[in-house]
Design a protein around this motif. Sequence first.
Motif, PDB file in Angstrom:
ATOM      1  N   PHE A   1       0.796  -1.222   0.000  1.00 27.94           N
ATOM      2  CA  PHE A   1       0.000   0.000   0.000  1.00 27.94           C
ATOM      3  C   PHE A   1       0.833   1.279   0.000  1.00 27.94           C
ATOM      4  CE2 PHE A   1      -2.865  -3.221   1.707  1.00 27.94           C
ATOM      5  CZ  PHE A   1      -4.019  -2.975   0.994  1.00 27.94           C
ATOM      6  N   ASN A   2       2.078   1.202   0.428  1.00 30.61           N
ATOM      7  CA  ASN A   2       2.911   2.407   0.516  1.00 30.61           C
ATOM      8  C   ASN A   2       4.184   2.336  -0.317  1.00 30.61           C
ATOM      9  OD1 ASN A   2       1.062   3.428   2.437  1.00 30.61           O
ATOM     10  ND2 ASN A   2       2.121   2.346   4.083  1.00 30.61           N
ATOM     11  N   GLN A   3       4.285   1.297  -1.174  1.00 26.73           N
ATOM     12  CA  GLN A   3       5.438   1.119  -2.058  1.00 26.73           C
ATOM     13  C   GLN A   3       6.761   1.045  -1.299  1.00 26.73           C
ATOM     14  OE1 GLN A   3       3.016   3.754  -3.139  1.00 26.73           O
ATOM     15  NE2 GLN A   3       2.064   1.898  -3.904  1.00 26.73           N
ATOM     16  N   ALA A   4       6.740   0.561  -0.068  1.00 27.46           N
ATOM     17  CA  ALA A   4       7.974   0.363   0.693  1.00 27.46           C
ATOM     18  C   ALA A   4       8.676  -0.898   0.191  1.00 27.46           C
ATOM     19  CB  ALA A   4       7.662   0.239   2.186  1.00 27.46           C
ATOM     20  N   ASP A   5       9.960  -1.023   0.533  1.00 21.91           N
ATOM     21  CA  ASP A   5      10.723  -2.213   0.134  1.00 21.91           C
ATOM     22  C   ASP A   5      10.418  -3.368   1.083  1.00 21.91           C
ATOM     23  OD1 ASP A   5      11.976  -0.886  -1.951  1.00 21.91           O
ATOM     24  OD2 ASP A   5      13.602  -0.155  -0.662  1.00 21.91           O
ATOM     25  N   VAL A   6      10.501  -4.579   0.538  1.00 23.64           N
ATOM     26  CA  VAL A   6      10.371  -5.768   1.363  1.00 23.64           C
ATOM     27  C   VAL A   6      11.475  -6.738   0.946  1.00 23.64           C
ATOM     28  CG1 VAL A   6       8.704  -6.860  -0.211  1.00 23.64           C
ATOM     29  CG2 VAL A   6       8.780  -7.562   2.199  1.00 23.64           C
ATOM     30  N   GLU A   7      12.194  -7.246   1.924  1.00 26.46           N
ATOM     31  CA  GLU A   7      13.356  -8.101   1.642  1.00 26.46           C
ATOM     32  C   GLU A   7      12.943  -9.571   1.655  1.00 26.46           C
ATOM     33  OE1 GLU A   7      16.492  -7.148   4.304  1.00 26.46           O
ATOM     34  OE2 GLU A   7      16.651  -5.049   3.656  1.00 26.46           O
ATOM     35  N   VAL A   8      12.479 -10.040   0.495  1.00 26.07           N
ATOM     36  CA  VAL A   8      12.084 -11.449   0.354  1.00 26.07           C
ATOM     37  C   VAL A   8      12.488 -11.929  -1.041  1.00 26.07           C
ATOM     38  CG1 VAL A   8      10.139 -11.375   1.958  1.00 26.07           C
ATOM     39  CG2 VAL A   8       9.788 -10.750  -0.432  1.00 26.07           C
ATOM     40  N   ASP A   9      12.619 -13.215  -1.186  1.00 26.75           N
ATOM     41  CA  ASP A   9      12.895 -13.826  -2.483  1.00 26.75           C
ATOM     42  C   ASP A   9      11.823 -14.872  -2.770  1.00 26.75           C
ATOM     43  OD1 ASP A   9      15.332 -12.490  -3.137  1.00 26.75           O
ATOM     44  OD2 ASP A   9      16.348 -13.722  -1.621  1.00 26.75           O
TER      45      ASP A   9
ATOM     46  N   THR B   1     -17.389 -16.524   4.720  1.00 29.38           N
ATOM     47  CA  THR B   1     -16.189 -15.978   4.086  1.00 29.38           C
ATOM     48  C   THR B   1     -16.308 -15.977   2.568  1.00 29.38           C
ATOM     49  OG1 THR B   1     -14.884 -16.944   5.886  1.00 29.38           O
ATOM     50  CG2 THR B   1     -13.676 -16.096   3.985  1.00 29.38           C
ATOM     51  N   LYS B   2     -15.891 -14.875   1.972  1.00 25.56           N
ATOM     52  CA  LYS B   2     -15.756 -14.766   0.520  1.00 25.56           C
ATOM     53  C   LYS B   2     -14.285 -14.452   0.261  1.00 25.56           C
ATOM     54  CE  LYS B   2     -18.531 -14.253  -3.276  1.00 25.56           C
ATOM     55  NZ  LYS B   2     -19.769 -14.976  -3.622  1.00 25.56           N
ATOM     56  N   ALA B   3     -13.665 -15.148  -0.700  1.00 22.87           N
ATOM     57  CA  ALA B   3     -12.222 -14.973  -0.897  1.00 22.87           C
ATOM     58  C   ALA B   3     -11.849 -14.983  -2.373  1.00 22.87           C
ATOM     59  CB  ALA B   3     -11.447 -16.054  -0.158  1.00 22.87           C
ATOM     60  N   PHE B   4     -10.829 -14.201  -2.696  1.00 22.99           N
ATOM     61  CA  PHE B   4     -10.242 -14.180  -4.037  1.00 22.99           C
ATOM     62  C   PHE B   4      -8.802 -14.669  -3.920  1.00 22.99           C
ATOM     63  CE2 PHE B   4      -7.760 -12.179  -7.409  1.00 22.99           C
ATOM     64  CZ  PHE B   4      -8.503 -12.510  -8.537  1.00 22.99           C
ATOM     65  N   VAL B   5      -8.467 -15.703  -4.663  1.00 23.04           N
ATOM     66  CA  VAL B   5      -7.131 -16.289  -4.616  1.00 23.04           C
ATOM     67  C   VAL B   5      -6.319 -15.737  -5.780  1.00 23.04           C
ATOM     68  CG1 VAL B   5      -5.794 -18.421  -4.627  1.00 23.04           C
ATOM     69  CG2 VAL B   5      -8.069 -18.377  -3.561  1.00 23.04           C
ATOM     70  N   GLY B   6      -5.313 -14.943  -5.461  1.00 26.25           N
ATOM     71  CA  GLY B   6      -4.492 -14.337  -6.504  1.00 26.25           C
ATOM     72  C   GLY B   6      -3.504 -15.315  -7.117  1.00 26.25           C
ATOM     73  N   ASN B   7      -2.850 -14.865  -8.157  1.00 26.44           N
ATOM     74  CA  ASN B   7      -1.833 -15.671  -8.825  1.00 26.44           C
ATOM     75  C   ASN B   7      -0.491 -15.505  -8.111  1.00 26.44           C
ATOM     76  OD1 ASN B   7      -0.828 -17.399 -10.741  1.00 26.44           O
ATOM     77  ND2 ASN B   7      -0.467 -15.816 -12.268  1.00 26.44           N
ATOM     78  N   PHE B   8       0.435 -16.431  -8.346  1.00 23.02           N
ATOM     79  CA  PHE B   8       1.785 -16.296  -7.801  1.00 23.02           C
ATOM     80  C   PHE B   8       2.608 -15.369  -8.701  1.00 23.02           C
ATOM     81  CE2 PHE B   8       0.668 -20.346  -5.734  1.00 23.02           C
ATOM     82  CZ  PHE B   8       1.134 -20.100  -4.449  1.00 23.02           C
ATOM     83  N   TYR B   9       3.253 -14.370  -8.069  1.00 24.45           N
ATOM     84  CA  TYR B   9       4.104 -13.417  -8.782  1.00 24.45           C
ATOM     85  C   TYR B   9       5.403 -13.222  -8.015  1.00 24.45           C
ATOM     86  CZ  TYR B   9      -0.344 -12.037 -10.961  1.00 24.45           C
ATOM     87  OH  TYR B   9      -1.546 -12.022 -11.613  1.00 24.45           O
ATOM     88  N   PRO B  10       6.496 -12.888  -8.716  1.00 22.32           N
ATOM     89  CA  PRO B  10       7.745 -12.546  -8.010  1.00 22.32           C
ATOM     90  C   PRO B  10       7.557 -11.276  -7.187  1.00 22.32           C
ATOM     91  CG  PRO B  10       8.132 -12.922 -10.364  1.00 22.32           C
ATOM     92  CD  PRO B  10       6.649 -12.847 -10.182  1.00 22.32           C
ATOM     93  N   ALA B  11       8.238 -11.215  -6.050  1.00 22.24           N
ATOM     94  CA  ALA B  11       8.147 -10.036  -5.186  1.00 22.24           C
ATOM     95  C   ALA B  11       9.111  -8.966  -5.698  1.00 22.24           C
ATOM     96  CB  ALA B  11       8.473 -10.409  -3.746  1.00 22.24           C
ATOM     97  N   ASP B  12       8.660  -8.201  -6.692  1.00 17.80           N
ATOM     98  CA  ASP B  12       9.489  -7.128  -7.251  1.00 17.80           C
ATOM     99  C   ASP B  12       8.678  -5.844  -7.286  1.00 17.80           C
ATOM    100  OD1 ASP B  12       7.720  -7.451  -9.367  1.00 17.80           O
ATOM    101  OD2 ASP B  12       9.140  -8.580 -10.600  1.00 17.80           O
ATOM    102  N   ASP B  13       9.165  -4.854  -8.046  1.00 17.67           N
ATOM    103  CA  ASP B  13       8.486  -3.557  -8.091  1.00 17.67           C
ATOM    104  C   ASP B  13       7.102  -3.627  -8.720  1.00 17.67           C
ATOM    105  OD1 ASP B  13      10.732  -2.505  -6.936  1.00 17.67           O
ATOM    106  OD2 ASP B  13      11.589  -1.750  -8.812  1.00 17.67           O
ATOM    107  N   HIS B  14       6.817  -4.689  -9.473  1.00 15.94           N
ATOM    108  CA  HIS B  14       5.538  -4.786 -10.173  1.00 15.94           C
ATOM    109  C   HIS B  14       4.433  -5.403  -9.318  1.00 15.94           C
ATOM    110  CE1 HIS B  14       7.585  -3.682 -13.866  1.00 15.94           C
ATOM    111  NE2 HIS B  14       8.451  -4.664 -13.681  1.00 15.94           N
ATOM    112  N   LEU B  15       4.797  -6.125  -8.266  1.00 11.87           N
ATOM    113  CA  LEU B  15       3.791  -6.850  -7.497  1.00 11.87           C
ATOM    114  C   LEU B  15       2.729  -5.947  -6.871  1.00 11.87           C
ATOM    115  CD1 LEU B  15       2.564  -9.382  -6.391  1.00 11.87           C
ATOM    116  CD2 LEU B  15       4.325  -9.469  -4.630  1.00 11.87           C
ATOM    117  N   PRO B  16       3.063  -4.784  -6.262  1.00 11.86           N
ATOM    118  CA  PRO B  16       1.996  -3.935  -5.716  1.00 11.86           C
ATOM    119  C   PRO B  16       0.957  -3.527  -6.757  1.00 11.86           C
ATOM    120  CG  PRO B  16       4.112  -3.258  -4.822  1.00 11.86           C
ATOM    121  CD  PRO B  16       4.412  -4.263  -5.891  1.00 11.86           C
ATOM    122  N   ALA B  17       1.408  -3.217  -7.982  1.00 17.37           N
ATOM    123  CA  ALA B  17       0.460  -2.844  -9.040  1.00 17.37           C
ATOM    124  C   ALA B  17      -0.415  -4.032  -9.442  1.00 17.37           C
ATOM    125  CB  ALA B  17       1.214  -2.306 -10.253  1.00 17.37           C
ATOM    126  N   LEU B  18       0.188  -5.222  -9.512  1.00  9.67           N
ATOM    127  CA  LEU B  18      -0.579  -6.418  -9.828  1.00  9.67           C
ATOM    128  C   LEU B  18      -1.603  -6.709  -8.732  1.00  9.67           C
ATOM    129  CD1 LEU B  18       2.348  -8.690 -11.093  1.00  9.67           C
ATOM    130  CD2 LEU B  18       0.565  -7.649 -12.502  1.00  9.67           C
TER     131      LEU B  18
END
Length: 284
Positions: A72-80, A154-171
Amino acid sequence: MTIEELINLYPEGKLQKEKANDNMFSLPINGNYFVISKDILSEKEFYLLQKLFLPSTFAIDLQKHPWFDYLFNQADVEVDGSFRIIQFQLKKPKAFLQKEWEQSMKEIFPAFVDFFFTDESNGLLIEQYTKKHYQLTDIQSIFLTLDADFDSSTKAFVGNFYPADDHLPALFHEEQQIFLEEFNNLKAQSVFSLSDVAIHHYTKQSMKDSRIIQAYSKQLVFSSEFKQIILSLWHHQGNISSTAKDLYMHRNTLHYRIEKFYEQSGLSLKKMDDLVFCYLLITK
């Protein structure tokens, strides 16, 4: 959604440094504000923009939940690795065992990396990819079991798997928009993914804008009964027996009504192309 996409959708709006007065709707974006008149927004548009852009007033500890800051705030996250986001909306009974429910979620999803509520009812579970990750039907069974145990819904939406990079917040924000817009279109399905709603989601605007579709809709008026038949056939991949069972209708009766519909419209609900077309007509 980016600022460029907002301007394309709402050319009446403008980007400025100061927040506008109460007659205008101000969306904080990258240190500025996208300002637009409230009068041109429908109730649904106002709700969607609030959910997509306005920060939650729900208390979030950013040190405990770095993924909130990342998404939500475009901060960095250290994960692979690759990750998916499960969005959920939880309707709770009055006496709800919140801590126990959250602990059950964490135990059931051992590959989760973060889990938090964004308000009283809505939350996210971020899960890292493993070869043994749950399929959609597994997740549906999990939430049905939890709802039975905790008297919740409960109602849920299951997202797709994406790499944790700069594009993931937009996705994620696009997936969030899909969940908000398609939430009520799958009344019989409590857990869904993009493939369940992609046809409707990405064609509905074209259907609304088409003069041919508008003319067709005026000629072909669907009764509430036939809307139910079409929706049930769609959810059961055109299977007559499953649809008849779902509608508490005799199989021969359903066959008869499908044939009558074909005589009146020229569209056969036994053909997948015609069924898809009718589904889009009633959900546009």
